[in-house]
Design a protein around this motif. Sequence first.
Motif, PDB file in Angstrom:
ATOM      1  N   ARG A 192       0.860  -1.192   0.000  1.00  0.00           N
ATOM      2  CA  ARG A 192       0.000   0.000   0.000  1.00  0.00           C
ATOM      3  C   ARG A 192       0.886   1.227   0.000  1.00  0.00           C
ATOM      4  N   THR A 193       0.575   2.119  -0.943  1.00  0.00           N
ATOM      5  CA  THR A 193       1.310   3.373  -1.066  1.00  0.00           C
ATOM      6  C   THR A 193       0.322   4.519  -1.018  1.00  0.00           C
ATOM      7  N   HIS A 194       0.635   5.532  -0.222  1.00  0.00           N
ATOM      8  CA  HIS A 194      -0.138   6.765  -0.190  1.00  0.00           C
ATOM      9  C   HIS A 194       0.708   7.848  -0.857  1.00  0.00           C
ATOM     10  N   GLY A 195       0.297   8.266  -2.041  1.00  0.00           N
ATOM     11  CA  GLY A 195       1.119   9.220  -2.769  1.00  0.00           C
ATOM     12  C   GLY A 195       2.457   8.594  -3.113  1.00  0.00           C
ATOM     13  N   SER A 196       3.525   9.193  -2.635  1.00  0.00           N
ATOM     14  CA  SER A 196       4.860   8.654  -2.886  1.00  0.00           C
ATOM     15  C   SER A 196       5.396   7.865  -1.684  1.00  0.00           C
ATOM     16  N   VAL A 197       4.570   7.690  -0.655  1.00  0.00           N
ATOM     17  CA  VAL A 197       5.023   7.035   0.574  1.00  0.00           C
ATOM     18  C   VAL A 197       4.458   5.622   0.645  1.00  0.00           C
ATOM     19  N   GLN A 198       5.338   4.651   0.697  1.00  0.00           N
ATOM     20  CA  GLN A 198       4.892   3.261   0.852  1.00  0.00           C
ATOM     21  C   GLN A 198       4.694   2.983   2.342  1.00  0.00           C
ATOM     22  N   VAL A 199       3.484   2.556   2.708  1.00  0.00           N
ATOM     23  CA  VAL A 199       3.168   2.322   4.121  1.00  0.00           C
ATOM     24  C   VAL A 199       3.091   0.835   4.452  1.00  0.00           C
ATOM     25  N   LEU A 200       3.118  -0.018   3.421  1.00  0.00           N
ATOM     26  CA  LEU A 200       3.162  -1.463   3.652  1.00  0.00           C
ATOM     27  C   LEU A 200       4.017  -2.104   2.581  1.00  0.00           C
ATOM     28  N   ASP A 201       5.111  -2.749   3.013  1.00  0.00           N
ATOM     29  CA  ASP A 201       5.947  -3.502   2.101  1.00  0.00           C
ATOM     30  C   ASP A 201       5.221  -4.770   1.652  1.00  0.00           C
ATOM     31  N   PRO A 202       5.685  -5.429   0.564  1.00  0.00           N
ATOM     32  CA  PRO A 202       5.020  -6.654   0.108  1.00  0.00           C
ATOM     33  C   PRO A 202       4.837  -7.652   1.250  1.00  0.00           C
ATOM     34  N   THR A 203       3.597  -8.043   1.461  1.00  0.00           N
ATOM     35  CA  THR A 203       3.229  -8.889   2.593  1.00  0.00           C
ATOM     36  C   THR A 203       2.308 -10.005   2.126  1.00  0.00           C
ATOM     37  N   SER A 204       2.557 -11.203   2.623  1.00  0.00           N
ATOM     38  CA  SER A 204       1.722 -12.353   2.293  1.00  0.00           C
ATOM     39  C   SER A 204       1.325 -13.094   3.557  1.00  0.00           C
ATOM     40  N   LEU A 205       0.103 -13.595   3.583  1.00  0.00           N
ATOM     41  CA  LEU A 205      -0.352 -14.471   4.663  1.00  0.00           C
ATOM     42  C   LEU A 205      -1.618 -15.176   4.223  1.00  0.00           C
TER      43      LEU A 205
END
Length: 220
Positions: free
Chosen positions: A18-31
């Motif tokens: 998840r990215t807001h604008g140019s800021v990534q707030v969640l790196d690739p995540t799997s579960l």
Amino acid sequence: MTSADPEDLLVDVHEATRTHGSVQVLDPTSLTLHAGEAAAVVGANGSGKSTLLRLVAGTDEPTSGRVRTLGLPAARARLRRREDITLLLGGLPTYRDLTVAEHLRLVGSAWAGRHTLPDVDDVLAEAELDRVRDQFPSELSSGEGQLFALATTLYRPARLVLLDEPEQRLDARWRAVARRLVGRALDEGRTLLVATHDGDLRDDVAARGAVVELSPPGRR
């Protein structure tokens, strides 16, 4: 965490970001979470714990990757399978003129004829809120309000439970109460995804499933 029946796959997150604008707030995540499984989501502030829960709840959408909940894209599941999902994310909406007990009765009325729910007084006693049953939510202390939100969220008989830091604003005694409430949901075989900073709660949930550890984006 596996299951022989694909219909039991309630949460399927694959390389979601998840990215807001140019800021990534969640790196690739799997579960993945199958019916009756649980996972504790842990990590420092800013690592994306709340974001991950919002993606699974369908209240936000991934910038990349995949998030499926109850067999559907999460945003669609939020609309079509809402009876199967209960969540505590960012507080509990309340009615100004309904008491604590009346809020639970209102929740119960929505399920009348489809599920047999515990007695409201028993639920409040287990949450140690029986003495405030006739107060309005605005009259509760911050800790009482948090336990009320947790108890009300868990009162819904949904299959999938999403909890974002249910221990917040609770002292040690009331954290133990919160752990007991979460433990009952686990004992009932419900599927739980819980973001937490509390080590004891993390261990309780992990004993029934797994730990998903997140790091602030860019710090892996």
